[in-house]
Design a protein around this motif. Structure first.
Motif, PDB file in Angstrom:
ATOM      1  N   LEU A 312       0.839  -1.196   0.000  1.00 35.09           N
ATOM      2  CA  LEU A 312       0.000   0.000   0.000  1.00 35.09           C
ATOM      3  C   LEU A 312       0.875   1.247   0.000  1.00 35.09           C
ATOM      4  O   LEU A 312       1.793   1.404   0.815  1.00 35.09           O
ATOM      5  N   THR A 313       0.596   2.159  -0.930  1.00 37.37           N
ATOM      6  CA  THR A 313       1.414   3.348  -1.140  1.00 37.37           C
ATOM      7  C   THR A 313       0.556   4.602  -1.075  1.00 37.37           C
ATOM      8  O   THR A 313      -0.537   4.638  -1.640  1.00 37.37           O
ATOM      9  N   LEU A 314       1.046   5.598  -0.382  1.00 41.90           N
ATOM     10  CA  LEU A 314       0.371   6.900  -0.323  1.00 41.90           C
ATOM     11  C   LEU A 314       1.166   7.898  -1.150  1.00 41.90           C
ATOM     12  O   LEU A 314       2.348   8.134  -0.891  1.00 41.90           O
ATOM     13  N   THR A 315       0.542   8.458  -2.168  1.00 41.77           N
ATOM     14  CA  THR A 315       1.175   9.557  -2.896  1.00 41.77           C
ATOM     15  C   THR A 315       0.881  10.847  -2.149  1.00 41.77           C
ATOM     16  O   THR A 315      -0.230  11.056  -1.656  1.00 41.77           O
ATOM     17  N   ILE A 316       1.880  11.710  -2.061  1.00 45.04           N
ATOM     18  CA  ILE A 316       1.706  12.947  -1.313  1.00 45.04           C
ATOM     19  C   ILE A 316       2.795  13.936  -1.714  1.00 45.04           C
ATOM     20  O   ILE A 316       3.919  13.545  -2.045  1.00 45.04           O
ATOM     21  N   ALA A 317       2.473  15.205  -1.711  1.00 45.96           N
ATOM     22  CA  ALA A 317       3.425  16.228  -2.142  1.00 45.96           C
ATOM     23  C   ALA A 317       4.354  16.631  -1.007  1.00 45.96           C
ATOM     24  O   ALA A 317       3.994  16.564   0.174  1.00 45.96           O
ATOM     25  N   LEU A 318       5.532  17.041  -1.383  1.00 46.82           N
ATOM     26  CA  LEU A 318       6.466  17.601  -0.414  1.00 46.82           C
ATOM     27  C   LEU A 318       5.991  19.006  -0.034  1.00 46.82           C
ATOM     28  O   LEU A 318       5.453  19.739  -0.861  1.00 46.82           O
ATOM     29  N   SER A 435      -2.988  15.934  -3.837  1.00 50.52           N
ATOM     30  CA  SER A 435      -1.841  15.088  -4.187  1.00 50.52           C
ATOM     31  C   SER A 435      -1.892  13.736  -3.487  1.00 50.52           C
ATOM     32  O   SER A 435      -1.030  12.881  -3.721  1.00 50.52           O
ATOM     33  N   MET A 436      -2.892  13.523  -2.644  1.00 46.82           N
ATOM     34  CA  MET A 436      -2.965  12.300  -1.838  1.00 46.82           C
ATOM     35  C   MET A 436      -3.834  11.249  -2.516  1.00 46.82           C
ATOM     36  O   MET A 436      -5.007  11.480  -2.812  1.00 46.82           O
ATOM     37  N   LYS A 437      -3.231  10.095  -2.757  1.00 52.11           N
ATOM     38  CA  LYS A 437      -3.936   8.934  -3.297  1.00 52.11           C
ATOM     39  C   LYS A 437      -3.386   7.672  -2.640  1.00 52.11           C
ATOM     40  O   LYS A 437      -2.182   7.566  -2.407  1.00 52.11           O
ATOM     41  N   LEU A 438      -4.265   6.730  -2.371  1.00 49.35           N
ATOM     42  CA  LEU A 438      -3.832   5.403  -1.939  1.00 49.35           C
ATOM     43  C   LEU A 438      -3.773   4.511  -3.162  1.00 49.35           C
ATOM     44  O   LEU A 438      -4.753   4.369  -3.898  1.00 49.35           O
ATOM     45  N   THR A 439      -2.630   3.884  -3.377  1.00 50.05           N
ATOM     46  CA  THR A 439      -2.451   3.054  -4.560  1.00 50.05           C
ATOM     47  C   THR A 439      -1.513   1.899  -4.213  1.00 50.05           C
ATOM     48  O   THR A 439      -1.203   1.661  -3.036  1.00 50.05           O
ATOM     49  N   THR A 440      -1.031   1.183  -5.212  1.00 50.35           N
ATOM     50  CA  THR A 440      -0.090   0.080  -5.005  1.00 50.35           C
ATOM     51  C   THR A 440       1.119   0.262  -5.925  1.00 50.35           C
ATOM     52  O   THR A 440       1.083   1.078  -6.853  1.00 50.35           O
ATOM     53  N   LEU A 441       2.167  -0.498  -5.688  1.00 47.88           N
ATOM     54  CA  LEU A 441       3.361  -0.403  -6.529  1.00 47.88           C
ATOM     55  C   LEU A 441       3.036  -0.754  -7.975  1.00 47.88           C
ATOM     56  O   LEU A 441       3.548  -0.122  -8.906  1.00 47.88           O
ATOM     57  N   GLU A 442       2.194  -1.748  -8.165  1.00 53.30           N
ATOM     58  CA  GLU A 442       1.826  -2.151  -9.523  1.00 53.30           C
ATOM     59  C   GLU A 442       1.139  -1.016 -10.265  1.00 53.30           C
ATOM     60  O   GLU A 442       1.475  -0.711 -11.414  1.00 53.30           O
ATOM     61  N   HIS A 443       0.181  -0.374  -9.622  1.00 54.21           N
ATOM     62  CA  HIS A 443      -0.522   0.741 -10.268  1.00 54.21           C
ATOM     63  C   HIS A 443       0.435   1.908 -10.521  1.00 54.21           C
ATOM     64  O   HIS A 443       0.327   2.595 -11.549  1.00 54.21           O
ATOM     65  N   LEU A 444       1.365   2.118  -9.601  1.00 56.10           N
ATOM     66  CA  LEU A 444       2.301   3.230  -9.737  1.00 56.10           C
ATOM     67  C   LEU A 444       3.207   3.033 -10.964  1.00 56.10           C
ATOM     68  O   LEU A 444       3.537   3.985 -11.669  1.00 56.10           O
ATOM     69  N   GLN A 445       3.569   1.794 -11.229  1.00 55.29           N
ATOM     70  CA  GLN A 445       4.436   1.492 -12.365  1.00 55.29           C
ATOM     71  C   GLN A 445       3.716   1.607 -13.699  1.00 55.29           C
ATOM     72  O   GLN A 445       4.352   1.749 -14.746  1.00 55.29           O
TER      73      GLN A 445
END
Length: 462
Positions: A312-318, A435-445
């Motif tokens: 489980l991955t959270l995308t988020i801005a600096l 900028s916040m999304k919950l995703t996975t490594l597979e989706h990120l790639q």
């Protein structure tokens, strides 16, 4: 002759069957004639076990089996016991298109609690409200603890000299809830189920169930409304065979065919059908997440964790550069950063609290020098730990600047980052939460742009 308790048990079974068909969109595909057998005194009864189960299907690809008194013991396949045999009255097994299965058990108890114990909940007043006897609830706990699913490794079965007894096995607990059904009298449309808290927290409890007409637009369903609402919450109502959006797409494509006579009719049908397939897949994925995200299914053994997505991955801005030390900002650019902080309120405005402990990676978006109107994700930071602390206790080294604020913040300790093969561009620059999304490594790639990035845990959204 059947006793009243036996008649009530059969009626409860048929009521659940009717709810599946009349209310939840299922269609019966296995004839009930096979589920009847002749007993002594020339009376018919439901055939016991999964051999006599009613089978159902729905237009979203979900199937169901409803079985009467299936026995489970040390020799039964798939689901077995390791101590004593168990025989619940009613078993509802639901299978998703990805073959994941969920089971709910029901026991019909034609009894009302009439004796109080000194250990009873003081708020439980049996003189003014109907409750099921305590032993019925205890039996539900016993069922869930006793039944174990055995899954054998298909690869090991194919190995030379291997058989079902020697193949590698994996054990899991298949019961997602166990409930007593009893003839309690309530106006269920206007009254709260006295077992609602137990059902929500540990998925053990009871539903009052009495004969009434199955009409959801009338108070005549007050005798089984709680059970109907629960099953609808778990399984939904299915989906329309063709939504308005799909119909509009089909109509638009068909009109284009007529005007230009250039679009192949089969291509039109395929495109419309593909849209519907995607909708069904999304619907089933959300239903699966909803079942796994319930509080009762998330209770692990002490010292262990219960997670659905191991990546489980959270995308988020600096955070903005203004006012922060240059060394802190450069740390994310040069892969030396060790900390990231986030206001708890910002996270909870979007996601449920328990999700923060399941996140394994932060995909931190930084400013793109070539495109100043957006940010990009180029690195993936493993999370070593996360703690909740007052903002003032987070140092300037950890956050880029000091603060006297006492509000709670999540402080993430970061591991050495991984570089993403293809960057994810166009991460929103404004409004931090975007900028916040919950995703996975597979989706990120698989995503080149932030808009293309698929999300998971839709049921975790606030």
């Amino acid at each position: 002759m059947k006793s009243v308790a036996e008649i009530y048990e059969v009626w409860c079974f048929l009521t659940i069957r009717n709810i599946l068909i009349d209310e939840l969109g299922f269609k019966e595909v296995s004839a009930s004639k096979q589920a009847l057998k002749l007993k002594d005194f020339f009376e018919y009864q439901l055939q016991d076990g999964f051999a006599g189960a009613f089978e159902f299907e729905r237009n979203d690809g979900i199937t169901a089996r409803l079985a009467h008194e299936p026995p489970f013991n040390k020799t039964t396949k798939d689901i077995r016991t390791y101590s004593v045999s168990q025989k619940p009255d009613i078993v509802l097994e639901v299978t998703l298109p990805n073959n994941k299965r969920f089971i709910w058990l029901f026991d019909a108890k034609y009894r009302i609690k009439t004796l109080k114990s000194r250990y009873d909940d003081p708020e439980q007043n049996i003189d003014t409200m109907d409750f099921v006897p305590d032993d019925a609830i205890n039996q539900m706990h016993r069922y869930r603890d006793a039944l174990i699913r055995i899954e054998r490794d298909k690869n090991s079965l194919n190995e030379k000299g291997s058989n079902k007894e020697t193949a590698k096995t994996q054990k899991s607990r298949p019961i997602f809830g166990a409930f007593a059904l009893y003839p309690g009298y309530f106006n269920q449309l206007d009254t709260k189920n006295p077992y609602l808290n137990s059902i929500d927290e540990v998925s053990i409890g009871a539903f009052a169930l009495l004969p009434n007409a199955l009409k959801t637009n009338s108070k005549s369903n007050a005798g089984h409304y709680w059970l109907l609402s629960f099953l609808r919450q778990q399984l939904g109502n299915g989906i329309n065979s063709q939504s308005n959006d799909t119909q509009s797409s089909t109509i638009a494509l068909t009109n284009n065919t007529i005007r230009n006579n250039e679009v192949n009719s089969k291509a039109v049908a395929y495109q419309a059908n593909s849209h519907q397939v995607d909708k069904v897949a999304k619907h089933n994925h959300q239903l699966e997440e909803r079942l796994y995200l319930q509080e009762a299914t998330r209770i692990p053994y002490s010292g262990m964790e219960q997670i659905l997505y191991p990546d489980l991955t959270l995308t988020i801005a600096l955070a903005p550069k203004a006012g922060r030390h240059k060394e802190y900002i450069d740390g994310f650019k040069h892969s030396t950063a060790q900390w990231y902080h986030l206001p708890q309120t910002t996270f909870l405005d979007k996601y449920k609290q328990h999700i923060v402990n399941e996140i394994r990676y932060l995909a931190i978006a930084t400013t793109n020098d070539a495109q100043l109107t957006s940010k990009q994700i180029s690195k993936l930071w493993p999370i070593e730990s996360v703690t909740l602390v007052p903002r003032r206790s987070i140092t300037a080294e950890q956050s880029g600047k000091s603060s006297k604020d006492t509000k709670p913040y999540y402080l993430f300790r970061l591991g050495k980052p991984l570089t993403i093969r293809d960057t994810v561009d166009n991460v929103p620059l404004r409004d931090f939460k975007n900028s916040m999304k919950l995703t996975t490594l597979e989706h990120l790639q698989q995503a080149a742009s932030f808009d293309e990035l698929q999300t998971v845990y839709q049921q975790a959204l606030i």
